[in-house]
Design a protein around this motif. Structure first.
Motif, PDB file in Angstrom:
ATOM      1  N   ARG A  71       0.839  -1.202   0.000  1.00  0.00           N
ATOM      2  CA  ARG A  71       0.000   0.000   0.000  1.00  0.00           C
ATOM      3  C   ARG A  71       0.875   1.254   0.000  1.00  0.00           C
ATOM      4  O   ARG A  71       0.590   2.222  -0.701  1.00  0.00           O
ATOM      5  CB  ARG A  71      -0.933  -0.001   1.206  1.00  0.00           C
ATOM      6  CG  ARG A  71      -1.844   1.211   1.255  1.00  0.00           C
ATOM      7  CD  ARG A  71      -2.848   1.104   2.367  1.00  0.00           C
ATOM      8  NE  ARG A  71      -3.865   0.130   2.012  1.00  0.00           N
ATOM      9  CZ  ARG A  71      -4.792  -0.318   2.855  1.00  0.00           C
ATOM     10  NH1 ARG A  71      -4.818   0.100   4.099  1.00  0.00           N
ATOM     11  NH2 ARG A  71      -5.691  -1.184   2.452  1.00  0.00           N
ATOM     12  N   LYS A  72       1.952   1.246   0.789  1.00  0.00           N
ATOM     13  CA  LYS A  72       2.857   2.395   0.817  1.00  0.00           C
ATOM     14  C   LYS A  72       3.666   2.492  -0.470  1.00  0.00           C
ATOM     15  O   LYS A  72       3.907   3.584  -0.980  1.00  0.00           O
ATOM     16  CB  LYS A  72       3.804   2.288   2.019  1.00  0.00           C
ATOM     17  CG  LYS A  72       3.122   2.425   3.361  1.00  0.00           C
ATOM     18  CD  LYS A  72       4.114   2.206   4.485  1.00  0.00           C
ATOM     19  CE  LYS A  72       3.420   2.245   5.841  1.00  0.00           C
ATOM     20  NZ  LYS A  72       4.347   1.910   6.938  1.00  0.00           N
ATOM     21  N   ASP A  73       4.093   1.344  -0.995  1.00  0.00           N
ATOM     22  CA  ASP A  73       4.926   1.318  -2.192  1.00  0.00           C
ATOM     23  C   ASP A  73       4.143   1.738  -3.438  1.00  0.00           C
ATOM     24  O   ASP A  73       4.645   2.508  -4.260  1.00  0.00           O
ATOM     25  CB  ASP A  73       5.501  -0.091  -2.373  1.00  0.00           C
ATOM     26  CG  ASP A  73       6.341  -0.225  -3.613  1.00  0.00           C
ATOM     27  OD1 ASP A  73       7.496   0.259  -3.594  1.00  0.00           O
ATOM     28  OD2 ASP A  73       5.848  -0.793  -4.616  1.00  0.00           O
ATOM     29  N   GLY A  74       2.936   1.220  -3.586  1.00  0.00           N
ATOM     30  CA  GLY A  74       2.041   1.644  -4.644  1.00  0.00           C
ATOM     31  C   GLY A  74       2.268   1.092  -6.031  1.00  0.00           C
ATOM     32  O   GLY A  74       1.485   1.355  -6.943  1.00  0.00           O
ATOM     33  N   ARG A  75       3.309   0.292  -6.255  1.00  0.00           N
ATOM     34  CA  ARG A  75       3.591  -0.189  -7.606  1.00  0.00           C
ATOM     35  C   ARG A  75       2.855  -1.465  -7.988  1.00  0.00           C
ATOM     36  O   ARG A  75       2.778  -1.814  -9.167  1.00  0.00           O
ATOM     37  CB  ARG A  75       5.094  -0.439  -7.780  1.00  0.00           C
ATOM     38  CG  ARG A  75       5.954   0.806  -7.702  1.00  0.00           C
ATOM     39  CD  ARG A  75       7.428   0.461  -7.785  1.00  0.00           C
ATOM     40  NE  ARG A  75       7.806  -0.431  -6.673  1.00  0.00           N
ATOM     41  CZ  ARG A  75       8.355  -1.635  -6.831  1.00  0.00           C
ATOM     42  NH1 ARG A  75       8.625  -2.098  -8.030  1.00  0.00           N
ATOM     43  NH2 ARG A  75       8.672  -2.369  -5.775  1.00  0.00           N
ATOM     44  N   GLY A  76       2.365  -2.204  -6.995  1.00  0.00           N
ATOM     45  CA  GLY A  76       1.778  -3.504  -7.306  1.00  0.00           C
ATOM     46  C   GLY A  76       0.635  -3.867  -6.393  1.00  0.00           C
ATOM     47  O   GLY A  76       0.254  -3.103  -5.502  1.00  0.00           O
ATOM     48  N   ARG A  77       0.087  -5.056  -6.642  1.00  0.00           N
ATOM     49  CA  ARG A  77      -1.036  -5.583  -5.872  1.00  0.00           C
ATOM     50  C   ARG A  77      -0.625  -6.880  -5.174  1.00  0.00           C
ATOM     51  O   ARG A  77       0.122  -7.691  -5.713  1.00  0.00           O
ATOM     52  CB  ARG A  77      -2.217  -5.881  -6.782  1.00  0.00           C
ATOM     53  CG  ARG A  77      -2.804  -4.674  -7.474  1.00  0.00           C
ATOM     54  CD  ARG A  77      -3.624  -3.860  -6.527  1.00  0.00           C
ATOM     55  NE  ARG A  77      -4.447  -2.891  -7.231  1.00  0.00           N
ATOM     56  CZ  ARG A  77      -5.078  -1.906  -6.647  1.00  0.00           C
ATOM     57  NH1 ARG A  77      -4.977  -1.746  -5.346  1.00  0.00           N
ATOM     58  NH2 ARG A  77      -5.796  -1.071  -7.340  1.00  0.00           N
ATOM     59  N   VAL A  78      -1.182  -7.060  -3.976  1.00  0.00           N
ATOM     60  CA  VAL A  78      -0.915  -8.256  -3.174  1.00  0.00           C
ATOM     61  C   VAL A  78      -2.098  -9.207  -3.285  1.00  0.00           C
ATOM     62  O   VAL A  78      -3.246  -8.780  -3.294  1.00  0.00           O
ATOM     63  CB  VAL A  78      -0.694  -7.868  -1.692  1.00  0.00           C
ATOM     64  CG1 VAL A  78      -0.607  -9.100  -0.803  1.00  0.00           C
ATOM     65  CG2 VAL A  78       0.560  -7.030  -1.562  1.00  0.00           C
ATOM     66  N   PHE A  79      -1.799 -10.496  -3.327  1.00  0.00           N
ATOM     67  CA  PHE A  79      -2.831 -11.523  -3.380  1.00  0.00           C
ATOM     68  C   PHE A  79      -2.581 -12.547  -2.275  1.00  0.00           C
ATOM     69  O   PHE A  79      -1.434 -12.864  -1.957  1.00  0.00           O
ATOM     70  CB  PHE A  79      -2.825 -12.208  -4.747  1.00  0.00           C
ATOM     71  CG  PHE A  79      -3.146 -11.255  -5.866  1.00  0.00           C
ATOM     72  CD1 PHE A  79      -4.461 -11.050  -6.246  1.00  0.00           C
ATOM     73  CD2 PHE A  79      -2.142 -10.544  -6.492  1.00  0.00           C
ATOM     74  CE1 PHE A  79      -4.768 -10.143  -7.254  1.00  0.00           C
ATOM     75  CE2 PHE A  79      -2.438  -9.640  -7.506  1.00  0.00           C
ATOM     76  CZ  PHE A  79      -3.756  -9.443  -7.886  1.00  0.00           C
ATOM     77  N   ASP A  80      -3.683 -13.052  -1.700  1.00  0.00           N
ATOM     78  CA  ASP A  80      -3.550 -14.051  -0.640  1.00  0.00           C
ATOM     79  C   ASP A  80      -3.596 -15.453  -1.247  1.00  0.00           C
ATOM     80  O   ASP A  80      -3.547 -15.634  -2.466  1.00  0.00           O
ATOM     81  CB  ASP A  80      -4.608 -13.839   0.446  1.00  0.00           C
ATOM     82  CG  ASP A  80      -6.027 -14.109  -0.036  1.00  0.00           C
ATOM     83  OD1 ASP A  80      -6.220 -14.678  -1.139  1.00  0.00           O
ATOM     84  OD2 ASP A  80      -6.965 -13.766   0.708  1.00  0.00           O
ATOM     85  N   SER A  81      -3.734 -16.448  -0.388  1.00  0.00           N
ATOM     86  CA  SER A  81      -3.636 -17.840  -0.826  1.00  0.00           C
ATOM     87  C   SER A  81      -4.850 -18.332  -1.607  1.00  0.00           C
ATOM     88  O   SER A  81      -4.831 -19.448  -2.119  1.00  0.00           O
ATOM     89  CB  SER A  81      -3.418 -18.749   0.392  1.00  0.00           C
ATOM     90  OG  SER A  81      -4.508 -18.616   1.289  1.00  0.00           O
ATOM     91  N   SER A  82      -5.884 -17.522  -1.739  1.00  0.00           N
ATOM     92  CA  SER A  82      -7.056 -17.974  -2.484  1.00  0.00           C
ATOM     93  C   SER A  82      -6.958 -17.668  -3.980  1.00  0.00           C
ATOM     94  O   SER A  82      -7.785 -18.130  -4.757  1.00  0.00           O
ATOM     95  CB  SER A  82      -8.336 -17.354  -1.905  1.00  0.00           C
ATOM     96  OG  SER A  82      -8.277 -15.951  -1.990  1.00  0.00           O
ATOM     97  N   VAL A  83      -5.942 -16.905  -4.405  1.00  0.00           N
ATOM     98  CA  VAL A  83      -5.777 -16.619  -5.833  1.00  0.00           C
ATOM     99  C   VAL A  83      -5.161 -17.836  -6.527  1.00  0.00           C
ATOM    100  O   VAL A  83      -4.499 -18.660  -5.888  1.00  0.00           O
ATOM    101  CB  VAL A  83      -4.878 -15.382  -6.058  1.00  0.00           C
ATOM    102  CG1 VAL A  83      -3.421 -15.702  -5.771  1.00  0.00           C
ATOM    103  CG2 VAL A  83      -5.033 -14.837  -7.464  1.00  0.00           C
ATOM    104  N   GLU A  84      -5.391 -17.949  -7.822  1.00  0.00           N
ATOM    105  CA  GLU A  84      -4.720 -18.987  -8.600  1.00  0.00           C
ATOM    106  C   GLU A  84      -4.232 -18.356  -9.888  1.00  0.00           C
ATOM    107  O   GLU A  84      -4.876 -17.474 -10.461  1.00  0.00           O
ATOM    108  CB  GLU A  84      -5.656 -20.163  -8.891  1.00  0.00           C
ATOM    109  CG  GLU A  84      -4.925 -21.375  -9.409  1.00  0.00           C
ATOM    110  CD  GLU A  84      -5.552 -22.696  -8.972  1.00  0.00           C
ATOM    111  OE1 GLU A  84      -5.402 -23.668  -9.714  1.00  0.00           O
ATOM    112  OE2 GLU A  84      -6.180 -22.758  -7.895  1.00  0.00           O
ATOM    113  N   TYR A  85      -3.052 -18.812 -10.343  1.00  0.00           N
ATOM    114  CA  TYR A  85      -2.429 -18.299 -11.549  1.00  0.00           C
ATOM    115  C   TYR A  85      -2.308 -19.398 -12.595  1.00  0.00           C
ATOM    116  O   TYR A  85      -1.861 -20.502 -12.280  1.00  0.00           O
ATOM    117  CB  TYR A  85      -1.017 -17.782 -11.248  1.00  0.00           C
ATOM    118  CG  TYR A  85      -0.953 -16.613 -10.302  1.00  0.00           C
ATOM    119  CD1 TYR A  85      -1.109 -15.312 -10.758  1.00  0.00           C
ATOM    120  CD2 TYR A  85      -0.724 -16.800  -8.941  1.00  0.00           C
ATOM    121  CE1 TYR A  85      -1.037 -14.224  -9.896  1.00  0.00           C
ATOM    122  CE2 TYR A  85      -0.648 -15.729  -8.069  1.00  0.00           C
ATOM    123  CZ  TYR A  85      -0.802 -14.443  -8.550  1.00  0.00           C
ATOM    124  OH  TYR A  85      -0.734 -13.377  -7.678  1.00  0.00           O
TER     125      TYR A  85
END
Length: 200
Positions: A71-85
């Protein structure tokens, strides 16, 4: 293709004549929301046991710390263990925590963002639970890197050990570190490990 139930000493295998398409696999997961499902690059369906309270606590601490930094960095998004790639290899995996540059997410359509993400995260963390086998998680970490992750951390709380995976380098092993400093895509992120190592 087969289904492997991971927690069993000898996996249960159910054979199909053909591999599921990505859409069929997504629908299979949607039709079985109570199962933790992944797919190997070979097309095998992997069903993992749910984690216990201690692993869930550790994972929530990990994700929260990464989210606060992001949130402070602002360059990317965080995902928890429920995401799948969906990875380039054909595997479909869910890391315990991950981070993706916004610029890469912006290339996906709204519909693509609502399904399993068709990309490899820039940073992944796998948190070992009692039902995991270290050798399998090490193989999975290598797959993350081979599919495009720039940095990966494998955390083994029971042995207070961290394995750091980077492109074009052998994994680095740290025993009982107090903190981990991010680098590359997550330079500036620092994970204090006291809560990860702590028992519930």
């Amino acid at each position: 293709m087969q289904i492997l139930v991971e927690e069993l000493e000898r996996p249960v295998a159910i054979q199909w004549e053909r591999r599921m398409t990505d859409d069929e696999y997504f629908q299979f997961c949607a039709d079985n929301p109570d199962l933790r499902i992944e797919r190997s690059a070979e097309g095998d369906i992997l069903i993992m046991p749910p984690v216990g309270g201690e692993s869930s606590f550790r994972n929530s601490e990990l994700t929260a710390e990464l989210r606060i930094w992001a949130r402070k960095d602002g360059r990317g998004r965080v995902f928890d263990s429920s995401v799948e790639y969906f990875l380039p290899s054909g595997a479909a995996y869910s890391p315990d925590a991950s981070w993706v540059l916004r610029s890469r997410l912006d290339k996906l359509t709204k519909d693509e963002k609502r399904k399993f993400l068709r990309l490899c995260p820039d940073f992944v963390v796998e948190l070992m639970s009692p039902s995991d086998r270290l050798s399998k998680l090490k193989t999975k970490m290598r797959e993350w890197i081979e599919n495009g992750a720039q940095l990966g951390w494998l955390l083994d709380p029971d042995h207070r050990t961290v394995y750091i995976y980077r492109r074009d380098r052998e994994p680095e092993q740290l025993v009982n570190p107090e903190r981990l400093a991010g680098e590359g895509p997550v330079a500036g992120f620092v994970l204090v490990l006291a809560d990860i190592w702590a028992e519930l």
